[in-house]
Structure formats: C-alpha cells, structure tokens
Design a protein around this motif. Sequence first.
Motif, short mmCIF file in Angstrom:
data_model
loop_
_atom_site.label_atom_id
_atom_site.label_comp_id
_atom_site.label_asym_id
_atom_site.label_seq_id
_atom_site.Cartn_x
_atom_site.Cartn_y
_atom_site.Cartn_z
N ILE A 34 0.81 -1.11 0.00
CA ILE A 34 0.05 0.02 0.02
C ILE A 34 0.88 1.22 -0.19
O ILE A 34 1.73 1.31 0.73
CB ILE A 34 -0.94 -0.09 1.34
N GLU A 35 0.63 2.14 -0.85
CA GLU A 35 1.34 3.32 -0.97
C GLU A 35 0.29 4.40 -0.77
O GLU A 35 -0.67 4.66 -1.56
CB GLU A 35 1.84 3.38 -2.41
N ASN A 36 0.54 5.20 0.26
CA ASN A 36 -0.45 6.31 0.63
C ASN A 36 0.10 7.66 0.62
O ASN A 36 0.64 8.01 1.46
CB ASN A 36 -1.16 5.94 1.84
N ASP A 37 0.13 8.60 -0.51
CA ASP A 37 0.49 9.79 -0.36
C ASP A 37 -0.42 10.83 -0.32
O ASP A 37 -1.66 10.44 -0.23
CB ASP A 37 1.83 10.07 -1.40
N ALA A 38 -0.06 12.14 -0.40
CA ALA A 38 -1.09 12.96 -0.28
C ALA A 38 -2.08 13.23 -1.30
O ALA A 38 -3.20 13.61 -0.73
CB ALA A 38 -0.29 14.37 -0.30
N SER A 39 -2.01 12.63 -2.34
CA SER A 39 -2.84 13.01 -3.52
C SER A 39 -3.18 11.52 -4.13
O SER A 39 -4.31 11.68 -4.88
CB SER A 39 -2.39 14.01 -4.69
N ARG A 40 -2.61 10.49 -3.82
CA ARG A 40 -3.02 9.23 -4.37
C ARG A 40 -2.88 8.02 -3.46
O ARG A 40 -1.93 8.04 -2.63
CB ARG A 40 -1.98 9.01 -5.57
N ILE A 56 -2.69 0.49 -4.17
CA ILE A 56 -2.58 -0.96 -3.82
C ILE A 56 -1.92 -1.69 -4.73
O ILE A 56 -2.42 -1.93 -5.87
CB ILE A 56 -3.86 -1.71 -3.28
N ARG A 57 -0.70 -2.08 -4.67
CA ARG A 57 -0.13 -3.02 -5.84
C ARG A 57 0.05 -4.51 -5.08
O ARG A 57 0.15 -4.82 -4.27
CB ARG A 57 1.49 -2.46 -5.91
N ASN A 58 -0.31 -5.51 -6.20
CA ASN A 58 -0.13 -6.92 -6.01
C ASN A 58 1.20 -7.46 -6.40
O ASN A 58 1.29 -7.64 -7.61
CB ASN A 58 -1.64 -7.28 -6.74
N ASN A 59 1.87 -7.61 -5.53
CA ASN A 59 3.57 -8.32 -5.75
C ASN A 59 3.25 -9.58 -5.56
O ASN A 59 4.11 -10.37 -5.74
CB ASN A 59 4.39 -7.59 -4.84
N GLY A 60 2.23 -10.46 -5.14
CA GLY A 60 1.91 -11.77 -5.23
C GLY A 60 1.61 -12.57 -6.30
O GLY A 60 1.90 -11.78 -7.57
N HIS A 85 -10.77 -6.35 -9.03
CA HIS A 85 -9.94 -7.29 -8.83
C HIS A 85 -8.60 -6.86 -9.32
O HIS A 85 -8.46 -6.37 -10.41
CB HIS A 85 -10.63 -8.46 -9.75
N ILE A 86 -7.42 -7.07 -8.44
CA ILE A 86 -6.12 -6.80 -8.77
C ILE A 86 -5.33 -8.15 -9.03
O ILE A 86 -5.26 -8.83 -8.40
CB ILE A 86 -5.33 -5.95 -7.57
N LEU A 87 -5.04 -8.19 -10.34
CA LEU A 87 -4.48 -9.37 -10.92
C LEU A 87 -2.92 -9.29 -10.60
O LEU A 87 -2.41 -8.32 -10.02
CB LEU A 87 -4.62 -9.62 -12.42
N ALA A 88 -2.38 -10.59 -10.30
CA ALA A 88 -0.66 -10.54 -9.98
C ALA A 88 -0.01 -9.29 -10.91
O ALA A 88 -0.32 -9.44 -12.15
CB ALA A 88 -0.38 -11.81 -10.13
N GLY A 89 0.80 -8.74 -10.19
CA GLY A 89 1.57 -7.83 -10.92
C GLY A 89 0.92 -6.47 -11.43
O GLY A 89 1.71 -5.69 -11.86
N ARG A 90 -0.25 -6.39 -10.89
CA ARG A 90 -1.06 -5.17 -11.43
C ARG A 90 -1.26 -4.17 -10.08
O ARG A 90 -1.23 -4.71 -8.93
CB ARG A 90 -2.36 -5.33 -12.09
N SER A 91 -1.89 -3.06 -10.33
CA SER A 91 -2.30 -2.20 -9.12
C SER A 91 -3.58 -1.49 -9.25
O SER A 91 -4.25 -1.74 -10.32
CB SER A 91 -0.98 -1.22 -9.02
N PHE A 92 -4.17 -0.99 -8.21
CA PHE A 92 -5.45 -0.22 -8.34
C PHE A 92 -5.03 0.96 -7.59
O PHE A 92 -4.51 0.87 -6.62
CB PHE A 92 -6.38 -1.15 -7.46
N GLU A 93 -5.45 2.07 -8.27
CA GLU A 93 -5.36 3.18 -7.41
C GLU A 93 -6.36 4.42 -7.68
O GLU A 93 -7.22 4.02 -8.69
CB GLU A 93 -3.71 4.09 -7.95
N PHE A 94 -6.35 5.40 -6.82
CA PHE A 94 -7.51 6.44 -6.97
C PHE A 94 -6.75 7.72 -6.49
O PHE A 94 -5.74 7.71 -5.49
CB PHE A 94 -8.70 6.02 -6.44
N GLU A 95 -7.39 8.72 -6.96
CA GLU A 95 -6.81 10.21 -6.65
C GLU A 95 -7.69 10.42 -5.39
O GLU A 95 -8.83 10.32 -5.51
CB GLU A 95 -7.09 11.21 -7.81
#
Length: 79
Positions: A5-11, A14-18, A45-55
């Motif tokens: 999980i990457e949580n910064d000021a504007s974004r 969630i990256r799926n490294n599994g 659904h976050i597939l392996a190697g993909r990510s889900f993000e939102f502003e």
Amino acid sequence: YASVIENDASRYRIRNNGNTVVVIDEFKDCAVKKEKDCQPTTKHHILAGRSFEFEKQAGREYRFTLVEGESSKKLDVKG
C-alpha cells in the motif's frame, strides 16, 4: 499474498506483488459531511503484478474491504 500500500498526499495505490488475485470489495467514495453523497459501490480485482489506485479528493472518504484469500481487512482512507 504480497499487497503493498502506497498512501501519499494525493494518491492511494495498492500494488499486488503476489501471484494470486487480490479483491477490493465494497469500494465506497463518499463525501465526509454528507453521508448520502456517495458514488456507486464497486468491486475491483487486482491481478498479480497489477495495481489499483485512485486520486484522493479533499472532503471525500474512501472505504473498502481488502480481501486476500481467507483474510479480509476493512480500510478507511480520508482525502
């Protein structure tokens, strides 16, 4: 499962490294001051190697359940 999980000021990301699918269930985007002011609830659904993000937007709150196999975690992110 290896969700990062990457949580910064504007974004928020969630990256799926599994090597299996991670689910973002009951994703809700709502105004903090008006509980009824929400976008439609979605599921991702976050597939392996993909990510889900939102502003992140000021005055909005994002609630969802992170599902990794049998394990689930409720998360709450403020914009």
